[in-house]
Design a protein around this motif. Structure first.
Motif: not given
Length: 305
Positions: A102-107, A112-126, A132-140
């Protein structure tokens, strides 16, 4: 002559339908309020199920949302409710996701960060909605390992209950001295990542005098981002001890130093919003003598902090 009695005529179904949404809007903003209201009758259920009404309901309560609880742990994401009636949130897990950090909760959203494949999940629990978003290539510059990146999620604008933004940050470079911070923003309105924003990370040649991690390249600490005003802030740990700031309005990235050694032996450091006037601050506590210091960053008339 006897006084004539007058009884108001009963409200027509049309008048009742115009009044009912205004009444339902004022239900408590607990996750169970609307599902319970929908069980009253068919007419109530039709109003509650209307996407336009649910959007107005969120906007009506946006200034004072309830604290539902908090997530604890990594991977299992155990939820601890603060309400009397426990709410159960279930995140759908895809095969091969691995441990989700988990990278944090807000609003009302969880990132959430998923390592394989490298993605982030934006989740509305309610609502249960997931993006699901692929982490952009070239961030590092090197391989984008999940351990060296961090991020934050927030609503796109005040009163906008549909769109969101994701800000991903990383510290990258070759060796200890040649380091940079990188940021990239995703907008659900455009459905795309923006360009990369960078800022150099200073090399602290005197770090060995006070810091515990001076031998290591500067990286972004795993703590969640702190939002103050129009900026997000993360801790920097390693050769350079400081704070990384991303200005949401200007889409700019900057690095600031701190006035005291924050990672000396026995120190505990936590970013926080400053009391009185907002802005950035931090809590520094020494475990050796149990003394806590509250710091607040001020800027003078010349713009010098």
């Amino acid at each position: 002559m006897p006084a004539s009695s007058h009884r108001p005529s009963p409200a027509s179904p049309l008048e009742d339908d115009n009044l009912l949404p205004q009444i339902l809007l004022r239900l408590p903003p607990d996750p169970s309020s609307l599902p319970r209201a929908s069980l009253a009758c068919t007419r109530w259920r039709d109003h509650v199920a209307n996407p336009g009404f649910r959007r107005r309901f969120r906007l009506h309560h946006r200034r004072n949302p309830p604290l539902l609880g908090f997530f604890d742990g990594c991977g299992s994401l155990d939820f601890h409710p603060t309400l009397e009636a426990p709410e159960r949130f279930s995140l759908k897990r895809d095969e091969g996701d691995g441990v989700r950090r988990p990278l944090g909760c807000r609003h009302g959203l969880v990132l959430l960060l998923v390592p394989k494949p490298l993605q982030v999940i934006v989740w509305d629990p309610v609502t249960g909605d997931q993006h699901r978003l692929d982490v952009p290539q070239g961030l590092t510059m090197n391989e984008c390992y999940e351990s060296v990146i961090n991020g934050a999620v927030l609503r796109a604008a005040a009163g906008d209950a549909e769109h969101f933004k994701v800000v991903m940050v990383a510290a990258d470079g070759d060796g200890v001295e040649n380091r940079r911070a990188v940021a990239c923003v995703y907008s659900s309105e455009t459905g795309a990542w923006g360009g990369f924003v960078t800022a150099p990370i200073p090399y602290d040649a005197d770090a060995h005098a006070s810091g515990l991690f001076w031998r290591f390249s500067t990286s972004i600490y795993i703590d969640h981002a702190m939002l103050a005003g129009d900026s997000l802030y993360w801790q920097l740990i390693g050769n350079f001890e400081g704070i990384l700031q991303f200005d949401l309005e200007r889409q700019s990235l900057s690095v600031m130093s701190v006035p005291v050694p924050i990672y000396s032996k026995g120190n505990c450091f936590k970013l926080m919003r400053a009391e009185g006037g907002g802005g950035i601050g931090f809590l520094l506590m020494s475990n050796s003598d149990y003394i806590a210091q509250l710091w607040r960053r001020k800027t003078d008339s010349d713009g010098v902090a």
